[in-house]
Structure formats: structure tokens, C-alpha cells
Design a protein around this motif. Structure first.
Motif, PDB file in Angstrom:
ATOM      1  N   SER A 428       0.884  -1.153  -0.284  1.00 13.82           N
ATOM      2  CA  SER A 428       0.084  -0.050   0.002  1.00 13.82           C
ATOM      3  C   SER A 428       0.972   1.375   0.121  1.00 13.82           C
ATOM      4  CB  SER A 428      -0.767   0.018   1.160  1.00 13.82           C
ATOM      5  OG  SER A 428      -0.141   0.079   2.603  1.00 13.82           O
ATOM      6  N   ALA A 429       1.994   1.180   0.307  1.00 22.74           N
ATOM      7  CA  ALA A 429       3.024   2.437   0.654  1.00 22.74           C
ATOM      8  C   ALA A 429       3.414   2.676  -0.851  1.00 22.74           C
ATOM      9  CB  ALA A 429       4.061   1.826   1.368  1.00 22.74           C
ATOM     10  N   ASN A 430       3.414   2.032  -1.688  1.00 19.24           N
ATOM     11  CA  ASN A 430       3.848   2.154  -3.037  1.00 19.24           C
ATOM     12  C   ASN A 430       2.618   2.676  -3.940  1.00 19.24           C
ATOM     13  OD1 ASN A 430       6.364   1.378  -2.481  1.00 19.24           O
ATOM     14  ND2 ASN A 430       6.118  -0.738  -2.789  1.00 19.24           N
ATOM     15  N   LYS A 431       1.396   2.546  -3.556  1.00 17.92           N
ATOM     16  CA  LYS A 431       0.344   2.960  -4.251  1.00 17.92           C
ATOM     17  C   LYS A 431      -0.096   4.509  -3.858  1.00 17.92           C
ATOM     18  CE  LYS A 431      -2.535  -1.364  -3.928  1.00 17.92           C
ATOM     19  NZ  LYS A 431      -3.771  -1.864  -3.246  1.00 17.92           N
ATOM     20  N   PRO A 432      -0.486   5.170  -5.333  1.00 20.93           N
ATOM     21  CA  PRO A 432      -0.540   6.715  -4.816  1.00 20.93           C
ATOM     22  C   PRO A 432      -1.906   6.826  -3.809  1.00 20.93           C
ATOM     23  CG  PRO A 432      -0.500   5.959  -7.301  1.00 20.93           C
ATOM     24  CD  PRO A 432      -0.609   4.710  -6.385  1.00 20.93           C
ATOM     25  N   ALA A 433      -1.809   7.900  -3.279  1.00 18.98           N
ATOM     26  CA  ALA A 433      -2.767   8.210  -2.168  1.00 18.98           C
ATOM     27  C   ALA A 433      -4.065   8.130  -2.809  1.00 18.98           C
ATOM     28  CB  ALA A 433      -2.426   9.276  -1.398  1.00 18.98           C
ATOM     29  N   ASP A 434      -4.351   8.795  -3.905  1.00 26.06           N
ATOM     30  CA  ASP A 434      -5.688   9.078  -4.280  1.00 26.06           C
ATOM     31  C   ASP A 434      -6.245   7.738  -5.037  1.00 26.06           C
ATOM     32  OD1 ASP A 434      -3.884   9.036  -6.486  1.00 26.06           O
ATOM     33  OD2 ASP A 434      -4.565  10.833  -7.572  1.00 26.06           O
ATOM     34  N   SER A 435      -5.528   6.696  -5.113  1.00 27.01           N
ATOM     35  CA  SER A 435      -6.016   5.410  -5.734  1.00 27.01           C
ATOM     36  C   SER A 435      -6.502   4.539  -4.710  1.00 27.01           C
ATOM     37  CB  SER A 435      -4.861   4.577  -6.368  1.00 27.01           C
ATOM     38  OG  SER A 435      -4.051   4.041  -5.397  1.00 27.01           O
ATOM     39  N   ILE A 436      -6.518   4.788  -3.565  1.00 23.29           N
ATOM     40  CA  ILE A 436      -7.144   4.100  -2.449  1.00 23.29           C
ATOM     41  C   ILE A 436      -8.324   4.854  -1.935  1.00 23.29           C
ATOM     42  CG2 ILE A 436      -6.981   3.180  -0.012  1.00 23.29           C
ATOM     43  CD1 ILE A 436      -3.798   3.334  -0.453  1.00 23.29           C
ATOM     44  N   LYS A 437      -9.715   4.307  -2.195  1.00 20.55           N
ATOM     45  CA  LYS A 437     -10.826   4.700  -1.708  1.00 20.55           C
ATOM     46  C   LYS A 437     -10.961   4.898  -0.379  1.00 20.55           C
ATOM     47  CE  LYS A 437     -13.257   3.988  -6.260  1.00 20.55           C
ATOM     48  NZ  LYS A 437     -14.406   3.414  -6.756  1.00 20.55           N
ATOM     49  N   ASN A 438     -11.433   5.915   0.151  1.00 18.68           N
ATOM     50  CA  ASN A 438     -11.611   5.815   1.735  1.00 18.68           C
ATOM     51  C   ASN A 438     -13.012   5.839   2.085  1.00 18.68           C
ATOM     52  OD1 ASN A 438     -11.760   6.645   4.596  1.00 18.68           O
ATOM     53  ND2 ASN A 438     -11.858   8.627   4.250  1.00 18.68           N
ATOM     54  N   THR A 439     -13.361   4.603   2.592  1.00 20.27           N
ATOM     55  CA  THR A 439     -14.728   4.307   2.898  1.00 20.27           C
ATOM     56  C   THR A 439     -14.674   3.821   4.640  1.00 20.27           C
ATOM     57  OG1 THR A 439     -14.432   1.764   2.420  1.00 20.27           O
ATOM     58  CG2 THR A 439     -15.098   3.209   0.765  1.00 20.27           C
ATOM     59  N   TYR A 440     -13.598   4.132   5.289  1.00 19.50           N
ATOM     60  CA  TYR A 440     -13.400   3.767   6.588  1.00 19.50           C
ATOM     61  C   TYR A 440     -13.457   4.733   7.484  1.00 19.50           C
ATOM     62  CZ  TYR A 440     -11.252   2.335  10.822  1.00 19.50           C
ATOM     63  OH  TYR A 440     -10.622   2.103  12.192  1.00 19.50           O
ATOM     64  N   ALA A 441     -12.488   5.863   6.986  1.00 21.00           N
ATOM     65  CA  ALA A 441     -12.306   7.078   8.302  1.00 21.00           C
ATOM     66  C   ALA A 441     -13.126   7.577   8.497  1.00 21.00           C
ATOM     67  CB  ALA A 441     -11.458   8.028   7.461  1.00 21.00           C
ATOM     68  N   ASP A 442     -14.282   8.028   7.961  1.00 21.99           N
ATOM     69  CA  ASP A 442     -15.413   9.037   8.420  1.00 21.99           C
ATOM     70  C   ASP A 442     -16.672   8.130   8.600  1.00 21.99           C
ATOM     71  OD1 ASP A 442     -17.240  11.042   8.804  1.00 21.99           O
ATOM     72  OD2 ASP A 442     -17.104  12.001   6.920  1.00 21.99           O
ATOM     73  N   GLN A 443     -16.804   8.176  10.202  1.00 14.81           N
ATOM     74  CA  GLN A 443     -17.954   7.329  10.698  1.00 14.81           C
ATOM     75  C   GLN A 443     -18.963   8.342  10.982  1.00 14.81           C
ATOM     76  OE1 GLN A 443     -17.580   3.881  10.862  1.00 14.81           O
ATOM     77  NE2 GLN A 443     -16.142   4.149   9.380  1.00 14.81           N
ATOM     78  N   ARG A 444     -19.068   9.479  10.788  1.00 13.13           N
ATOM     79  CA  ARG A 444     -20.125  10.385  11.559  1.00 13.13           C
ATOM     80  C   ARG A 444     -21.524   9.954  11.056  1.00 13.13           C
ATOM     81  NH1 ARG A 444     -17.137  15.716   9.517  1.00 13.13           N
ATOM     82  NH2 ARG A 444     -16.870  14.545   7.822  1.00 13.13           N
ATOM     83  N   GLY A 445     -21.669   9.406   9.821  1.00 16.86           N
ATOM     84  CA  GLY A 445     -22.989   9.399   9.497  1.00 16.86           C
ATOM     85  C   GLY A 445     -23.537   7.606   9.702  1.00 16.86           C
ATOM     86  N   TYR A 446     -22.660   6.907  10.511  1.00 14.18           N
ATOM     87  CA  TYR A 446     -22.754   5.509  10.768  1.00 14.18           C
ATOM     88  C   TYR A 446     -24.196   5.266  11.291  1.00 14.18           C
ATOM     89  CZ  TYR A 446     -21.929   0.747  12.456  1.00 14.18           C
ATOM     90  OH  TYR A 446     -21.716  -0.724  12.643  1.00 14.18           O
ATOM     91  N   ARG A 447     -24.877   4.357  10.741  1.00 17.29           N
ATOM     92  CA  ARG A 447     -26.215   3.997  11.176  1.00 17.29           C
ATOM     93  C   ARG A 447     -27.340   4.952  11.222  1.00 17.29           C
ATOM     94  NH1 ARG A 447     -25.137   0.334  16.549  1.00 17.29           N
ATOM     95  NH2 ARG A 447     -24.249  -1.336  15.697  1.00 17.29           N
TER      96      ARG A 447
END
Length: 529
Positions: A428-447
Motif C-alpha cells: 500500500s505504501a507504493n500506491k498513489p494516495a488518491d488510488s485508495i478509496k476511503n470508505t472507513y475514516a468517516d464514521q459520522r453518518g454511521y447507522r
């Protein structure tokens, strides 16, 4: 009397001996190796750790309570003004005795001006919005000019501060408290030795240069603020001691403080809504052997809003607006004695020792607002607003952190819900940052219920933050700890301030004296054969 004194003396000696023996037990009960000794690898264990609050905080022993259990039914009151009633447990924590005052905020501004004299944007961004006092049909211009800075209001709560500014103040306060701890103990260069006491200095009169930039707890723990004072901790790592050598038979290798040493304080932060409501109620004063003798409507006992004590009978117990036009009572017999805000140590503290948990100013809490948060939130330490972040690594080989111009770590979205394998981490360190989709960080709308579509068909979104407590500009129904309202996190008013909290680590029980306890046997000493 002499017998009693003798008994107390013997007891004190016994307790001291026990503590001393415990603090000296530096041997692993699993490997038999000694702790805190160079010959065994220099593994350091602090057996003398004693927790305590940071400056300005008081201890809040947690427990179970009914969230919104103090809610009162008022005709016409909006249902969203209270939370869903639910049995909830809050872990023990620390909380500010008072709201943050104007003087406290001016200290913050002074530090910015001193350490970043040419960064006008930084100073401007942290300035409270003094224009919040203006009303089209009210003459409040004297407050615009004087409320923040004039000594007449120095102990009054700071207002015109957004949720975002309050968060940044908490971060700044954390670094200043930890820096003071280290410098006062001589673990870093003392303030006295920094150019005659100037905290801005980056070098001493000695030949060894000090780190540039202000102290940051995160960069210090990452080893990027390498400042060792005259009483710096001994480094027991055999490799480091060999490299440093000895003087007069003494080890000269030193190191910076680590998290494991238990010296640095936990971060100051805004309290969660559950913590704030629990602390405001102060049910500890109405509880005996897990039985709550009487519930509370306000942070004080009883159903009324005025004092029943003979010396203060009839005086209002908080700073609020009694009717639509009565802000302070009748001239010659002022009741709550405040037209706008009052000093942060006014009135009587609640049973936790907290001042003005009702009235004076509303207070920001950490949570993102949802109308039915506690129907979905966990029953232990409930909170809505998690946005997980990691510190950005500048050098993967050394683990060095990327820092900004204020010497703070650069934060990035957390991308993974569990620890990666080493192979996954390298890939993952060799992947461009924008190529990894963030579906985990933001939990404000959970449930969140799909029917609500927060931020799309409602005015409530992920930047809507809860505030609680009622203020000088509110009537009594808002003084109930269960009441809640929201505002955007980048907005400010003349009736919202804040206070800070801090996580308490370790056992939740604060004082065990006089309480039944199970006896714990000490670990058996290992004897090699």
C-alpha cells in the motif's frame, strides 16, 4: 489521643512500605528477568506511576445513568430538544472546573503572537468573533470593543468562539501543559535556560542547538523534538550506553520521555455529549450504595431554580433569562447578578465540583448532531463524530513524521479498519494516495437512517455540532442537562463557550478508601535454580 496518633503513624508506615515494595518490584513474573537494568536489555517499566488531572481539571468518576433521564415535558417543546432515553455508561474522565475564560484565550493569542510574530493569518483565525454582540435593535457596541480584552471581563467565559477554534485551543493547551511538565522537571531544557526564560528561544548559550519550532507532543514522542535537559532520563539500552560511554563510572546516555514513562498528559479535548450530560447532572451527590435517592432536573438538587439555604434564600442558582425580558432582576435587588455573562466561578458548583453547568454560556461538545443519536449509539461511552486519522509518515524507513509549518504532524485519512500484514503495508505504501478509496475514516453518518439523508434534504449535516447547558440569553427549560441544540462548527454566537475534558486512563474507581475491596496477592518472586 496518643494511641490514635500512634496507630495512624504505624498505618502510614505500613502503607508507605507497601508502596515502596511494590515500586521496587522490577522483575518479570513471566520471564524472571529484571526490569530497568542495562544488563537485561534495558526494558523500562514505570512501577511508580500515579495518575492525576492536568491543570484546571477535576476528576469525574464515571458510571451508569439514563441519558436524557432528567428531561422535563414542557408544552410546545420540540421533541428533538432531548435525546432518546437510554441507559448508558460513561467511563471516568477529567473535566474543566470552569468554562474557558477570556484571560485563558488571551494567553493563547499571546503565545501565537510571541512564537509566530509575522503569521498574521494564524492570529486572525484564532481571534474570537467579537461582532457576535451586535444586534440590529440593541446597543451592544461596548461589548464588541471591550468584552474580550478589558480586565472587567477577564474572568468571564470567552464567547464568539467556533467549535473548530475550541478544538484547536484544546490541541494547543495539550502541548503547553506537556511542555511545562517536561521543562519544570528538567527533562527538557528549562524555560529559565531558554534565553532568560523566553519560551520562543530555539538555542541556548551552550554549543548544542535545540530543536527549531514550538514544542509538539506528537513530534516529541516521535523523536523529532530531541531536547534533553540536565535531568534527562537515563537510556538503559546497552547499545546506546556503550556508544555514550561513562563519566566517573556513571552512564551518560540519556533519552527523551516516552509514552510508557507515564509522565505526559493525555490530550485535552471537548467532552462528548454523554460525558457532558453525566457531569452536569452530578448524580454522585444523590447516590448511596448504587441507589439514587432522588433524580435531578438541573445540576443541583430539588425542583426549583432558586436557593433554599437561609443565607442565600431566593437567589437564582444560575445565570439565565427568567422571562423574555428579565435578564438580571430588579435594580437594588439583582437576582442572578448578571445582565450578560458572569465570572466563570460564580454560583455554587455541582456535586462534581463543576461551575456553571447550567446557564452563563452554552457549551460546545464533541458530537456531531443527529436527532436520535442514542437510539443507535453504543451503550458504553456513546459518541457520534468519529473521523479516524493517521499521522502521515515522511520517511517509511525511519518512521519520521511529516510536519507542517507549526511543527504539528500532518494528518491523513485512516484507510484500514485493522492492522495490515507487513506485506500489505509495503504494497500500500507504493500506491498513489488518491488510488485508495476511503470508505472507513468517516464514521459520522454511521447507522444514519436512509430516509433522513442528512446534509441532502435536511439542514443537519456532518458539520452540525451539539451544544448544551443553556445561557444568559436562554430561559430555564434549556438549563436541563438533557436539552440539546446544534449549530455549524464554523459558526459562533455571544452565548456559546466551552470547557475541556481529558480521558482518564486505568481503573475507573477514583478513590477506594473506605470501600469494600477484594485483596490482591502480589506476584511471586521468581527464583532461578
Amino acid at each position: 489521643m496518643k494511641k490514635t496518633y500512634l496507630y495512624l503513624l504505624i498505618s502510614l508506615v505500613a502503607v508507605t512500605s507497601f508502596v515502596s515494595c511494590k515500586s521496587r518490584s522490577g522483575k518479570s513474573d513471566k520471564t524472571g528477568m529484571d526490569y530497568n537494568k542495562k544488563e537485561y536489555g534495558g526494558f523500562v517499566v514505570n512501577n511508580r506511576y500515579k495518575r492525576g488531572p492536568g491543570p484546571g481539571l477535576v476528576e469525574i468518576e464515571g458510571g451508569v445513568f439514563v441519558m436524557s433521564g432528567s428531561a422535563i415535558n414542557v408544552p410546545g417543546q420540540e421533541l428533538s430538544s432531548y435525546n432518546h432515553k437510554r441507559e448508558t455508561t460513561v467511563s471516568s474522565f477529567y473535566m474543566d472546573e470552569t468554562e474557558v475564560s477570556n484571560t485563558n484565550w488571551l494567553e493563547y493569542l499571546n503565545w501565537i503572537r510571541t512564537n509566530f510574530p509575522k503569521d498574521y493569518e494564524y492570529y486572525y483565525n484564532e481571534m474570537p468573533d467579537t461582532l457576535v454582540w451586535r444586534r440590529p435593535l440593541s446597543y451592544n457596541e461596548p461589548y464588541v470593543d471591550n468584552y474580550l480584552r478589558h480586565p472587567a471581563y477577564q474572568d468571564y467565559p470567552v464567547v464568539g468562539v467556533s467549535w473548530e477554534q475550541a478544538e484547536r485551543y484544546c490541541e494547543w493547551r495539550t502541548d503547553r501543559v506537556n511542555e511545562l511538565l517536561l521543562r519544570e522537571r528538567g527533562l527538557m531544557t528549562t524555560f529559565k535556560d531558554l534565553n532568560g526564560g523566553s519560551a520562543r528561544a530555539n538555542t541556548t548559550s551552550a554549543a548544542t542547538p535545540l530543536p527549531t519550532g514550538p514544542f509538539s507532543t506528537d513530534t516529541y514522542l516521535a523523536g523529532q523534538h530531541d531536547d534533553k535537559g540536565k535531568k534527562a532520563m537515563k537510556d538503559l539500552n546497552p547499545a546506546n550506553t556503550a556508544a555514550a560511554g561513562t563519566t566517573g563510572g556513571r552512564n551518560t546516555a540519556t533519552r527523551t520521555v516516552r509514552l510508557e514513562d507515564g509522565i505526559l498528559k493525555q490530550p485535552y479535548r471537548l467532552p462528548t455529549e454523554a460525558e457532558w450530560e453525566y457531569a452536569a447532572l452530578g448524580l454522585i451527590g444523590n447516590t448511596q450504595y448504587e441507589n439514587i435517592n432522588s433524580n435531578k432536573i438541573y445540576p443541583w438538587s430539588g425542583l426549583g431554580l432558586s436557593s433554599a439555604k437561609k443565607s442565600t434564600r431566593g437567589l437564582i442558582l444560575a445565570n439565565f433569562k427568567r422571562t423574555k425580558g428579565d435578564y438580571m432582576g430588579v435594580g437594588g435587588s439583582l437576582n442572578d447578578k448578571g445582565s450578560i455573562t458572569v465570572a466563570v466561578r460564580s454560583y455554587t458548583p455541582n456535586d462534581f465540583g463543576l461551575y456553571n453547568m447550567a446557564g452563563n454560556v452554552n457549551e460546545w461538545v464533541a458530537d456531531v448532531y443527529r436527532s436520535h443519536t442514542f437510539e443507535a449509539a453504543d451503550a458504553f461511552n456513546p459518541y457520534r463524530g468519529n473521523y479516524y486519522q493517521d499521522k502521515k509518515i515522511a520517511d517509511p524507513a525511519t518512521g519520521k513524521l511529516a510536519i507542517d509549518k507549526y511543527n504539528k504532524p500532518v494528518m491523513t485519512d485512516a484507510l484500514y479498519a485493522k492492522k495490515q500484514t507487513w506485506a500489505e503495508k509495503q504494497a500500500s505504501a507504493n500506491k498513489p494516495a488518491d488510488s485508495i478509496k476511503n470508505t472507513y475514516a468517516d464514521q459520522r453518518g454511521y447507522r444514519d437512517p436512509q430516509s433522513e439523508l442528512y446534509g441532502e434534504i435536511t439542514l443537519i449535516n456532518d458539520k452540525s455540532r451539539v451544544y448544551k447547558g443553556g445561557s444568559w440569553n436562554d430561559q430555564a427549560l434549556w438549563l436541563n442537562p438533557a436539552s440539546r441544540r446544534f449549530m455549524q462548527q464554523d459558526e459562533a454566537t455571544a452565548d456559546i463557550g466551552f470547557r475541556c475534558a481529558m480521558t482518564m486512563l486505568g481503573a475507573p474507581e477514583i478513590r477506594s478508601t473506605g470501600k469494600p475491596q477484594f485483596k490482591t496477592k502480589p506476584a511471586k518472586a521468581f527464583k532461578s535454580r
